[in-house]
Write a protein that holds these residues in place. Structure first.
Motif, PDB file in Angstrom:
ATOM      1  N   LYS A  82       0.859  -1.019  -0.058  1.00 25.10           N
ATOM      2  CA  LYS A  82      -0.059   0.010   0.005  1.00 25.10           C
ATOM      3  C   LYS A  82       0.949   1.271  -0.077  1.00 25.10           C
ATOM      4  N   SER A  83       0.228   2.310  -0.832  1.00 21.81           N
ATOM      5  CA  SER A  83       1.233   3.340  -0.790  1.00 21.81           C
ATOM      6  C   SER A  83       0.602   4.794  -0.434  1.00 21.81           C
ATOM      7  N   HIS A  84       0.995   5.492   0.398  1.00 19.48           N
ATOM      8  CA  HIS A  84       0.341   6.685   0.748  1.00 19.48           C
ATOM      9  C   HIS A  84       1.247   7.977   0.757  1.00 19.48           C
TER      10      HIS A  84
ATOM     11  N   ASP B 202      -3.391  12.422   1.152  1.00 20.33           N
ATOM     12  CA  ASP B 202      -3.790  10.909   1.526  1.00 20.33           C
ATOM     13  C   ASP B 202      -2.653  10.517   2.572  1.00 20.33           C
TER      14      ASP B 202
ATOM     15  N   VAL C  25      -1.503   7.719   5.991  1.00 20.68           N
ATOM     16  CA  VAL C  25      -1.994   6.579   6.734  1.00 20.68           C
ATOM     17  C   VAL C  25      -1.544   6.788   8.384  1.00 20.68           C
TER      18      VAL C  25
ATOM     19  N   GLN D 116      -4.776   3.021  12.434  1.00 20.97           N
ATOM     20  CA  GLN D 116      -4.656   1.860  12.579  1.00 20.97           C
ATOM     21  C   GLN D 116      -3.790   1.590  13.863  1.00 20.97           C
TER      22      GLN D 116
ATOM     23  N   GLN E  73       3.071  -6.393   7.964  1.00 21.37           N
ATOM     24  CA  GLN E  73       2.538  -5.421   6.637  1.00 21.37           C
ATOM     25  C   GLN E  73       3.682  -4.700   6.058  1.00 21.37           C
TER      26      GLN E  73
ATOM     27  N   TYR F 285       4.280  -0.841   3.847  1.00 19.95           N
ATOM     28  CA  TYR F 285       3.767   0.177   2.902  1.00 19.95           C
ATOM     29  C   TYR F 285       4.893   1.022   2.555  1.00 19.95           C
TER      30      TYR F 285
END
Length: 342
Positions: A2-4, A28, A30, A93, A120, A122
């Protein structure tokens, strides 16, 4: 993977305020926290009253309403943080620990996290470390410190009813614990390495309370003493003025000598840590560290406080517009009155 655009590490008050600001700027992001939102505040003592006024603790323009119009208590502020997170539908999160952050050769950062779901990964263009400054107790390093009747955290005075309690320390945490535990029926002794309390480092409403209790012999005060060994039902104390030893009977021990910052993420990224407090170097106009794309926010700027805690929530609100401006290129708005200086 996932990219932010932005990864915020930490969901304390300033981390949450930054998340709201990024939401408003349509950036955007996280956000991670190794525990629950406001986790450091969660281990404050039950019913602890903040030093700051409600208006100075408020974040994201959301007022704090306190029933008695006094300074907020621990429970009230945690409820407030939950309400802010719900109101702005923040994507937090929690219970997902950031274990490592690495710079990518092509720009940006790779983050590895771990939660109950496992590992996970990122990617983020920018990283903001809003991790706070109090991750672990500053241990005394003496025998018996890890015994089950010893704690570095004061939770509830009820636990010490009818007990012979030794409290080690002489600043806010130790003084407040002594006052509250004595009122709850504990036989309290306070050991402090200095000869007297520092009026600049103890809340003004606590100082007369503790002095009065000592004068009335409700609390025994042992100044100029250092614990040297914690035994089953006693503690060996050294009198620093002459080196003599005192064995004090104690059923429970609270070691309230401060806390230290966990600097692993700063070190992984190559952020310069300066001075004895090892506070992360940053540009005060943007909050960007010496590592391009890595910012620091909130009380994390303080490193490990060595004396009086001077970097608190109310002095950190200004970090948020500066970081958002640096990331988006927007102009920094004016600091609200009373936000930057106490």
């Amino acid at each position: 993977m996932k990219s932010h655009e932005v990864a915020i590490v930490g969901a304390g008050p300033i981390g949450l305020e930054l998340a709201v600001a990024l939401e408003r700027a349509a950036v955007d992001y996280v956000q991670f926290d190794a525990a629950q939102i406001g986790s450091t505040i969660a281990w404050y003592p039950i019913d602890m009253m903040f030093h700051s006024r409600a208006d100075r603790l408020a974040i994201a323009g959301v007022p704090i309403q306190v029933p008695d119009q006094q300074k907020p208590k621990r429970e009230e502020y945690l409820a407030y943080l939950r309400a802010v997170a719900q109101q702005f539908e923040l994507r937090i999160q929690s219970y997902e620990r950031v274990e490592s952050i690495e710079r990518r050769a092509a720009g940006g950062f790779d983050l590895t996290t771990r939660s109950a779901a496992g590992e996970q990964r990122y990617q983020a263009r920018f990283v903001v470390l809003a991790i706070g400054a109090m991750h672990a107790p500053r241990a005394l390093g003496i025998a018996g410190e890890d015994a089950p009747h010893v704690s570095h955290y004061f939770r509830d005075p009820h636990d010490y009813f009818g007990r012979r309690l030794l409290i080690v320390g002489g600043r806010n945490s130790a003084v407040e614990a002594a006052v509250r535990c004595q009122r709850a029926g504990a036989a309290v002794t306070l050991s402090y390495r200095r000869s007297d309390f520092d009026a600049q480092k103890v809340k003004w409403w606590l100082l007369p309370e503790i002095r009065g209790m000592i004068a009335d012999s409700r609390i025994r005060f042992l100044p100029d003493t250092l614990p040297r060994e914690i035994r089953g039902t006693s503690v060996l104390l050294e009198k620093t003025t002459d080196g003599s030893m005192i064995e004090l009977a104690a059923d429970a021990v609270l070691v309230l000598t401060g806390y230290r910052q966990e600097t692993t993420l700063f070190e992984q990224l190559g952020v310069a840590l300066e001075g004895e407090a090892r506070n992360p170097a940053c540009d005060p106009e943007t909050m960007e560290t010496n590592v391009p794309g890595v910012f620091v926010a909130g009380t994390a700027v303080a490193g490990t406080p060595l004396s009086k805690v001077s970097v608190i929530v109310e002095t950190c609100h200004v970090h948020v517009p500066r970081i958002v401006a640096a990331i988006t290129g927007a102009a920094v708005g004016p600091v609200a009155p009373g936000r930057e200086d106490d």
